[in-house]
Design a protein around this motif. Sequence first.
Motif, PDB file in Angstrom:
ATOM      1  N   LEU A   1       1.399  19.438 -11.703  1.00 24.69           N
ATOM      2  CA  LEU A   1       0.423  19.882 -12.678  1.00 24.69           C
ATOM      3  C   LEU A   1       0.600  19.804 -14.072  1.00 24.69           C
ATOM      4  CD1 LEU A   1      -2.037  21.583 -12.959  1.00 24.69           C
ATOM      5  CD2 LEU A   1      -0.375  23.860 -13.066  1.00 24.69           C
ATOM      6  N   LEU A   2       2.049  19.748 -14.732  1.00 23.64           N
ATOM      7  CA  LEU A   2       2.478  19.593 -16.103  1.00 23.64           C
ATOM      8  C   LEU A   2       2.716  18.032 -16.118  1.00 23.64           C
ATOM      9  CD1 LEU A   2       5.153  22.541 -16.336  1.00 23.64           C
ATOM     10  CD2 LEU A   2       2.387  22.458 -17.178  1.00 23.64           C
ATOM     11  N   ARG A   3       2.536  17.281 -15.152  1.00 21.19           N
ATOM     12  CA  ARG A   3       2.739  15.788 -15.293  1.00 21.19           C
ATOM     13  C   ARG A   3       4.222  15.677 -15.751  1.00 21.19           C
ATOM     14  NH1 ARG A   3      -0.545  12.300 -12.351  1.00 21.19           N
ATOM     15  NH2 ARG A   3      -2.745  13.586 -12.129  1.00 21.19           N
ATOM     16  N   ARG A   4       5.137  16.287 -15.262  1.00 22.94           N
ATOM     17  CA  ARG A   4       6.445  16.193 -15.983  1.00 22.94           C
ATOM     18  C   ARG A   4       7.561  15.789 -14.729  1.00 22.94           C
ATOM     19  NH1 ARG A   4       7.575  19.363 -20.319  1.00 22.94           N
ATOM     20  NH2 ARG A   4       5.537  19.038 -21.800  1.00 22.94           N
ATOM     21  N   PRO A   5       7.610  14.482 -14.160  1.00 22.81           N
ATOM     22  CA  PRO A   5       8.416  13.941 -13.211  1.00 22.81           C
ATOM     23  C   PRO A   5       9.834  13.770 -13.662  1.00 22.81           C
ATOM     24  CG  PRO A   5       7.085  12.115 -13.929  1.00 22.81           C
ATOM     25  CD  PRO A   5       6.738  13.346 -14.886  1.00 22.81           C
ATOM     26  N   ALA A   6      10.411  14.165 -14.775  1.00 30.22           N
ATOM     27  CA  ALA A   6      11.419  13.975 -15.108  1.00 30.22           C
ATOM     28  C   ALA A   6      12.857  14.460 -14.629  1.00 30.22           C
ATOM     29  CB  ALA A   6      11.654  14.256 -16.750  1.00 30.22           C
ATOM     30  N   PHE A   7      12.362  15.687 -13.686  1.00 32.43           N
ATOM     31  CA  PHE A   7      13.664  16.322 -12.979  1.00 32.43           C
ATOM     32  C   PHE A   7      13.473  16.047 -11.700  1.00 32.43           C
ATOM     33  CE2 PHE A   7      12.623  18.414 -16.986  1.00 32.43           C
ATOM     34  CZ  PHE A   7      13.791  18.528 -17.698  1.00 32.43           C
ATOM     35  N   ARG A   8      13.045  14.998 -11.100  1.00 30.09           N
ATOM     36  CA  ARG A   8      12.632  14.813  -9.671  1.00 30.09           C
ATOM     37  C   ARG A   8      14.130  14.772  -9.211  1.00 30.09           C
ATOM     38  NH1 ARG A   8       9.903  10.024  -8.585  1.00 30.09           N
ATOM     39  NH2 ARG A   8       9.764  10.691  -6.333  1.00 30.09           N
ATOM     40  N   MET A   9      14.971  13.967  -9.569  1.00 28.85           N
ATOM     41  CA  MET A   9      16.396  13.487  -8.962  1.00 28.85           C
ATOM     42  C   MET A   9      17.076  14.783  -8.976  1.00 28.85           C
ATOM     43  SD  MET A   9      18.299  11.467  -7.441  1.00 28.85           S
ATOM     44  CE  MET A   9      17.997   9.934  -7.991  1.00 28.85           C
ATOM     45  N   SER A  10      17.047  15.758 -10.090  1.00 28.85           N
ATOM     46  CA  SER A  10      17.924  17.076 -10.103  1.00 28.85           C
ATOM     47  C   SER A  10      17.268  17.948  -9.134  1.00 28.85           C
ATOM     48  CB  SER A  10      17.653  17.675 -11.569  1.00 28.85           C
ATOM     49  OG  SER A  10      18.255  16.858 -12.538  1.00 28.85           O
ATOM     50  N   LEU A  11      16.057  17.799  -8.818  1.00 24.45           N
ATOM     51  CA  LEU A  11      15.359  18.717  -7.819  1.00 24.45           C
ATOM     52  C   LEU A  11      15.730  18.474  -6.503  1.00 24.45           C
ATOM     53  CD1 LEU A  11      13.422  20.951  -7.153  1.00 24.45           C
ATOM     54  CD2 LEU A  11      11.524  19.170  -6.932  1.00 24.45           C
TER      55      LEU A  11
ATOM     56  N   VAL B   1       0.910  -1.197   0.166  1.00 18.89           N
ATOM     57  CA  VAL B   1      -0.010   0.097   0.016  1.00 18.89           C
ATOM     58  C   VAL B   1       0.711   1.145  -0.065  1.00 18.89           C
ATOM     59  CG1 VAL B   1      -1.537   1.509   1.342  1.00 18.89           C
ATOM     60  CG2 VAL B   1      -1.963  -1.094   0.954  1.00 18.89           C
ATOM     61  N   LEU B   2       1.846   1.182   0.874  1.00 18.14           N
ATOM     62  CA  LEU B   2       2.723   2.402   0.854  1.00 18.14           C
ATOM     63  C   LEU B   2       3.461   2.647  -0.502  1.00 18.14           C
ATOM     64  CD1 LEU B   2       4.478   1.946   4.407  1.00 18.14           C
ATOM     65  CD2 LEU B   2       2.577   3.734   3.725  1.00 18.14           C
ATOM     66  N   GLU B   3       3.985   1.576  -0.995  1.00 16.55           N
ATOM     67  CA  GLU B   3       4.695   1.665  -2.648  1.00 16.55           C
ATOM     68  C   GLU B   3       3.654   2.374  -3.393  1.00 16.55           C
ATOM     69  OE1 GLU B   3       5.844  -2.251  -3.042  1.00 16.55           O
ATOM     70  OE2 GLU B   3       7.749  -2.254  -2.461  1.00 16.55           O
ATOM     71  N   ARG B   4       2.251   1.869  -3.377  1.00 15.35           N
ATOM     72  CA  ARG B   4       1.328   2.379  -4.076  1.00 15.35           C
ATOM     73  C   ARG B   4       1.124   4.064  -4.146  1.00 15.35           C
ATOM     74  NH1 ARG B   4      -1.382  -2.442  -3.686  1.00 15.35           N
ATOM     75  NH2 ARG B   4      -2.675  -1.823  -2.152  1.00 15.35           N
ATOM     76  N   ILE B   5       1.007   4.319  -2.785  1.00 14.89           N
ATOM     77  CA  ILE B   5       0.986   5.906  -2.455  1.00 14.89           C
ATOM     78  C   ILE B   5       2.149   6.413  -2.877  1.00 14.89           C
ATOM     79  CG2 ILE B   5       0.935   7.369  -0.670  1.00 14.89           C
ATOM     80  CD1 ILE B   5      -0.780   5.144   0.830  1.00 14.89           C
ATOM     81  N   ASP B   6       3.321   5.728  -3.003  1.00 15.13           N
ATOM     82  CA  ASP B   6       4.779   6.515  -3.021  1.00 15.13           C
ATOM     83  C   ASP B   6       4.797   6.752  -4.719  1.00 15.13           C
ATOM     84  OD1 ASP B   6       7.361   7.385  -2.522  1.00 15.13           O
ATOM     85  OD2 ASP B   6       8.086   5.668  -3.565  1.00 15.13           O
ATOM     86  N   ARG B   7       4.108   5.678  -5.446  1.00 15.92           N
ATOM     87  CA  ARG B   7       4.421   6.070  -6.673  1.00 15.92           C
ATOM     88  C   ARG B   7       3.277   6.719  -7.342  1.00 15.92           C
ATOM     89  NH1 ARG B   7       5.761  -0.685  -7.445  1.00 15.92           N
ATOM     90  NH2 ARG B   7       7.854  -0.333  -6.458  1.00 15.92           N
ATOM     91  N   ALA B   8       2.355   7.078  -6.746  1.00 13.87           N
ATOM     92  CA  ALA B   8       1.263   7.732  -7.286  1.00 13.87           C
ATOM     93  C   ALA B   8       1.747   8.901  -8.012  1.00 13.87           C
ATOM     94  CB  ALA B   8       0.008   8.004  -6.405  1.00 13.87           C
ATOM     95  N   ALA B   9       0.858   9.384  -9.212  1.00 14.29           N
ATOM     96  CA  ALA B   9       1.453  10.517  -9.957  1.00 14.29           C
ATOM     97  C   ALA B   9       2.760  10.650 -10.293  1.00 14.29           C
ATOM     98  CB  ALA B   9       0.941  11.852  -9.438  1.00 14.29           C
ATOM     99  N   GLY B  10       3.763   9.255 -10.421  1.00 10.85           N
ATOM    100  CA  GLY B  10       4.758   9.205 -10.765  1.00 10.85           C
ATOM    101  C   GLY B  10       5.722   9.734  -9.596  1.00 10.85           C
ATOM    102  N   GLY B  11       5.446   9.595  -8.300  1.00 10.51           N
ATOM    103  CA  GLY B  11       5.909  10.055  -7.158  1.00 10.51           C
ATOM    104  C   GLY B  11       5.957  11.243  -6.732  1.00 10.51           C
ATOM    105  N   LEU B  12       5.120  12.206  -7.650  1.00 12.40           N
ATOM    106  CA  LEU B  12       5.307  13.692  -7.293  1.00 12.40           C
ATOM    107  C   LEU B  12       4.118  13.800  -6.170  1.00 12.40           C
ATOM    108  CD1 LEU B  12       4.827  14.899 -11.107  1.00 12.40           C
ATOM    109  CD2 LEU B  12       6.922  15.228  -9.186  1.00 12.40           C
TER     110      LEU B  12
END
Length: 418
Positions: free
Chosen positions: A71-81, A11-22
């Motif tokens: 909002l933009l559904r752009r999780p590509a820069f999460r690590m850089s952030l 369950v925690l993994e599903r929550i964590d991955r929701a919306a690409g982790g955002l």
Amino acid sequence: MISATLACVRVLERIDRAAGGLGADLALYGLSASFALVTALTSTLLPHRAWGGIAVWGYLAAFLAAALQLLLRRPAFRMSLTWAVWAGVALVPLAVQAVQRAAGRTDRAQEEVLVVEHMGERLAHTGTPYLGPDAIGALPPGEQLLGYAPYQPGMAVFGLPRAAFGDVWCTDARIWFALVTAAALVTAVRLLRSAPIRAVQFATVLPICALTLATGGDDLPVLALCLLALACCATDRYRAAGAAVGVAAALKLFALPVVAVLLVLAFTTGNLRRFLPGALGLPVLALVPAFLVDANAFVENVVRFPLGHGLVTSPAQSPFPGYLISQTLPGGRYVAAALLVAAALTVAVLLVRRPPVTAASAALFCGYGLLAAILLMPTTRFGYLLYPLAFLVWSPALAFSRPTATTAPRGDRALYRL
């Protein structure tokens, strides 16, 4: 119970991955901003208040950036952030406090920074980073606590720049803690290649880690080196793993349980000869000079004082079960000690009966074992929780890296077969 635990994990993994982790990123940065604000307004520790006043803006900026990505559904820069946020909430406050301290502010570092720098000065002038019990007893009562150095001799290395070049911002021990931490974490992430962002966040931007690095910092290089050792084990680099965890154990006793677990892992995977020289040789090499100069001083600082038998009492008194038991029950210190020994024996039995055969299961042993120890120790700190949290969250990252030489990570259920 095991099935319920695994279901909770899913369950925690599903929550964590929701919306690409955002979604989880948004919650992490929002809650962290709240924590920093509360710290800035209410903390009784002035270095903590100074951290909160700067870090709150870094977390708020991260919250807005994560909201925009969501909002933009752009999780590509999460690590850089994540790396950018770490710079804003840990490295920038650290640098500001170091500069202000060099300019004369005396409320811009926790006591452990002073202790480490004093260790470096003593090592440079006397050959040992420790004062003996007689020398500590001769100090004024208000200075005796700072006379103790409850660390391994290797920690004194971080105090040598100040001993050599004086009170300037770049000789602050925290600067060197941060450099070693950054080098170890970046190397670990590069080795794992597919390291989950959440694992990196729990070693960097989580407030307990960012606050600790900015205001004290001595635990972060130890943690980062242990994580690097686990990453090296996961990618079949046991010589490097031994060197990394050996350096960690030369800095602080908290790394010794990790050494023990990784020794079992190295033995079960047939890599003991590669792992052993660095893992045991480096801590012993660091101990030899201190023992030769003044063995009694080492025992007073590293053994007697943490166990509560020093001339003064350790300020590490977070309200965990071990501390509460030791303070409220008749003979509570002995009860807490017995529970701690029982927990250690339980982990030892599990290590023998179900030894880890992958770095992922070794991380679980380290995480759960240290969590039990921290909760049951009569004297401990809330900040020590950064160790088990990081180990437990890093376990999935280790599981999906390249397997060790003799085993496949996904077949190892060492902690779940009882």
